[in-house]
Design a protein around this motif. Structure first.
Motif, PDB file in Angstrom:
ATOM      1  N   LEU A 156      -3.804  33.659  16.767  1.00  0.00           N
ATOM      2  CA  LEU A 156      -2.777  32.995  17.533  1.00  0.00           C
ATOM      3  C   LEU A 156      -1.895  33.995  17.810  1.00  0.00           C
ATOM      4  O   LEU A 156      -1.269  33.755  19.051  1.00  0.00           O
ATOM      5  N   LEU A 157      -1.376  34.957  17.152  1.00  0.00           N
ATOM      6  CA  LEU A 157      -0.294  35.720  17.650  1.00  0.00           C
ATOM      7  C   LEU A 157      -0.900  36.671  18.507  1.00  0.00           C
ATOM      8  O   LEU A 157      -0.281  36.910  19.767  1.00  0.00           O
ATOM      9  N   GLY A 158      -2.073  37.176  18.537  1.00  0.00           N
ATOM     10  CA  GLY A 158      -2.747  37.959  19.893  1.00  0.00           C
ATOM     11  C   GLY A 158      -2.674  36.939  21.058  1.00  0.00           C
ATOM     12  O   GLY A 158      -2.417  37.558  22.228  1.00  0.00           O
ATOM     13  N   GLU A 159      -3.140  36.027  20.917  1.00  0.00           N
ATOM     14  CA  GLU A 159      -3.165  35.206  22.160  1.00  0.00           C
ATOM     15  C   GLU A 159      -1.841  34.963  22.690  1.00  0.00           C
ATOM     16  O   GLU A 159      -1.579  35.020  23.919  1.00  0.00           O
ATOM     17  N   PHE A 160      -0.706  34.683  21.776  1.00  0.00           N
ATOM     18  CA  PHE A 160       0.319  34.565  22.440  1.00  0.00           C
ATOM     19  C   PHE A 160       1.168  35.636  23.054  1.00  0.00           C
ATOM     20  O   PHE A 160       1.683  35.540  24.090  1.00  0.00           O
ATOM     21  N   ARG A 161       0.902  36.694  22.467  1.00  0.00           N
ATOM     22  CA  ARG A 161       1.379  38.106  22.992  1.00  0.00           C
ATOM     23  C   ARG A 161       0.585  38.415  24.373  1.00  0.00           C
ATOM     24  O   ARG A 161       1.234  38.833  25.235  1.00  0.00           O
ATOM     25  N   ARG A 162      -0.480  37.813  24.505  1.00  0.00           N
ATOM     26  CA  ARG A 162      -1.064  38.094  25.977  1.00  0.00           C
ATOM     27  C   ARG A 162      -0.814  37.010  26.946  1.00  0.00           C
ATOM     28  O   ARG A 162      -1.365  37.021  28.421  1.00  0.00           O
ATOM     29  N   THR A 163      -0.170  35.805  26.478  1.00  0.00           N
ATOM     30  CA  THR A 163      -0.072  34.652  27.397  1.00  0.00           C
ATOM     31  C   THR A 163       1.722  34.594  28.069  1.00  0.00           C
ATOM     32  O   THR A 163       2.331  34.978  27.312  1.00  0.00           O
ATOM     33  N   ALA A 164       1.677  34.090  29.344  1.00  0.00           N
ATOM     34  CA  ALA A 164       2.988  33.878  29.873  1.00  0.00           C
ATOM     35  C   ALA A 164       3.206  32.591  29.507  1.00  0.00           C
ATOM     36  O   ALA A 164       2.348  31.621  29.606  1.00  0.00           O
ATOM     37  N   VAL A 165       4.718  32.428  28.939  1.00  0.00           N
ATOM     38  CA  VAL A 165       5.097  31.231  28.392  1.00  0.00           C
ATOM     39  C   VAL A 165       6.491  30.975  29.375  1.00  0.00           C
ATOM     40  O   VAL A 165       6.948  31.760  29.826  1.00  0.00           O
ATOM     41  N   SER A 170       4.440  26.305  26.165  1.00  0.00           N
ATOM     42  CA  SER A 170       3.086  26.782  26.637  1.00  0.00           C
ATOM     43  C   SER A 170       2.936  26.388  28.231  1.00  0.00           C
ATOM     44  O   SER A 170       2.202  26.925  28.944  1.00  0.00           O
ATOM     45  N   ASP A 171       3.544  25.246  28.772  1.00  0.00           N
ATOM     46  CA  ASP A 171       3.496  24.586  30.157  1.00  0.00           C
ATOM     47  C   ASP A 171       4.475  23.733  30.169  1.00  0.00           C
ATOM     48  O   ASP A 171       5.508  23.464  29.398  1.00  0.00           O
ATOM     49  N   GLU A 172       4.724  23.248  31.686  1.00  0.00           N
ATOM     50  CA  GLU A 172       5.603  22.417  32.080  1.00  0.00           C
ATOM     51  C   GLU A 172       5.687  21.116  31.215  1.00  0.00           C
ATOM     52  O   GLU A 172       6.895  20.489  30.896  1.00  0.00           O
ATOM     53  N   GLU A 173       4.555  20.590  30.889  1.00  0.00           N
ATOM     54  CA  GLU A 173       4.337  19.293  30.020  1.00  0.00           C
ATOM     55  C   GLU A 173       4.969  19.377  28.906  1.00  0.00           C
ATOM     56  O   GLU A 173       5.785  18.580  28.453  1.00  0.00           O
ATOM     57  N   ALA A 174       4.664  20.546  27.863  1.00  0.00           N
ATOM     58  CA  ALA A 174       5.478  20.858  26.887  1.00  0.00           C
ATOM     59  C   ALA A 174       6.891  20.957  27.000  1.00  0.00           C
ATOM     60  O   ALA A 174       7.561  20.324  26.148  1.00  0.00           O
ATOM     61  N   VAL A 180       7.742  34.200  30.847  1.00  0.00           N
ATOM     62  CA  VAL A 180       7.822  35.605  30.285  1.00  0.00           C
ATOM     63  C   VAL A 180       6.460  35.829  29.450  1.00  0.00           C
ATOM     64  O   VAL A 180       6.143  34.954  28.755  1.00  0.00           O
ATOM     65  N   LEU A 181       6.150  37.037  29.134  1.00  0.00           N
ATOM     66  CA  LEU A 181       4.816  37.251  28.515  1.00  0.00           C
ATOM     67  C   LEU A 181       5.143  37.297  26.953  1.00  0.00           C
ATOM     68  O   LEU A 181       6.255  37.748  26.668  1.00  0.00           O
ATOM     69  N   GLY A 182       4.567  36.703  26.298  1.00  0.00           N
ATOM     70  CA  GLY A 182       4.780  36.505  24.674  1.00  0.00           C
ATOM     71  C   GLY A 182       5.078  38.006  24.080  1.00  0.00           C
ATOM     72  O   GLY A 182       6.326  38.071  23.382  1.00  0.00           O
ATOM     73  N   ALA A 183       4.432  39.077  24.611  1.00  0.00           N
ATOM     74  CA  ALA A 183       4.693  40.304  23.858  1.00  0.00           C
ATOM     75  C   ALA A 183       6.029  40.708  24.103  1.00  0.00           C
ATOM     76  O   ALA A 183       6.698  41.257  23.500  1.00  0.00           O
ATOM     77  N   ARG A 184       6.352  40.363  25.543  1.00  0.00           N
ATOM     78  CA  ARG A 184       7.989  40.688  25.757  1.00  0.00           C
ATOM     79  C   ARG A 184       8.886  40.042  25.212  1.00  0.00           C
ATOM     80  O   ARG A 184       9.992  40.687  24.727  1.00  0.00           O
ATOM     81  N   LEU A 185       8.623  38.816  24.930  1.00  0.00           N
ATOM     82  CA  LEU A 185       9.696  38.135  23.933  1.00  0.00           C
ATOM     83  C   LEU A 185       9.738  38.537  22.533  1.00  0.00           C
ATOM     84  O   LEU A 185      11.019  38.904  22.187  1.00  0.00           O
ATOM     85  N   LEU A 186       8.575  38.928  22.026  1.00  0.00           N
ATOM     86  CA  LEU A 186       8.838  39.497  20.424  1.00  0.00           C
ATOM     87  C   LEU A 186       9.098  41.076  20.604  1.00  0.00           C
ATOM     88  O   LEU A 186       9.942  41.318  19.649  1.00  0.00           O
TER      89      LEU A 186
END
Length: 160
Positions: free
Chosen positions: A40-49, A74-78, A98-104
């Motif tokens: 989950l962490l790896g996926e979050f780091r690679r995903t724009a949120v 994760s998206d506008e619905e959330a 923002v990319l998850g990695a940039r947030l962290l």
């Protein structure tokens, strides 16, 4: 890159040294849970949120137990479900992708005090990425013993 697994030469337990307590085997599901969180962490780091902003133009954050959490979705619905749960579905929500990695790696270190990211806060699928080593940069990671002391401090009354 998938971590490699090394098999032990023998599956027999290693006896404890005299006067030493034998090590407890990890609970059966603990390793699986760690692997799932790492995935989950790896996926979050690679995903724009989506990261919303408050009325003052600052990142939407919430203080909870001495930790400042950047709220991400994760998206506008959330984000819309979060706004509705807060009774603020009628207001316009400004957000940035923002990319998850940039947030962290960049945004969390800019927060005053311990900080992490709460993804899809308030939903059944929500996940938190706390301020610990391996998730945020070591320079801003908190020691788990230190986190217990910080939890009692007055840092605001936001809720996730």
């Amino acid at each position: 890159m998938e971590p490699q697994r090394v098999e032990a030469a023998s599956s027999a337990p290693v006896p404890a040294a005299p006067g030493e307590r034998p090590a407890d085997p990890a609970p059966a599901g603990q390793d699986a849970a760690r692997r799932e969180f790492a995935r989950l962490l790896g996926e979050f780091r690679r995903t724009a949120v989506l990261v919303p902003f408050d009325e003052q133009g600052s990142l939407w954050t919430a203080d909870f137990n001495g930790v400042r959490w950047i709220c991400a979705f994760s998206d506008e619905e959330a984000l819309a479900r979060f706004a509705a749960a807060r009774g603020e579905a009628g207001r316009e929500w400004t957000y940035r992708t923002v990319l998850g990695a940039r947030l962290l790696d960049v945004m969390v270190p800019m927060l005053p005090g311990p900080g992490g990211v709460a993804l899809d806060a308030g939903s059944a699928d929500g996940v938190v990425f706390p301020p610990v080593a391996g998730i945020v940069p070591d320079a801003v990671a908190v020691d788990l013993g230190e986190a217990a002391e910080t939890a009692g401090s007055d840092r605001g009354a936001g809720a996730l």
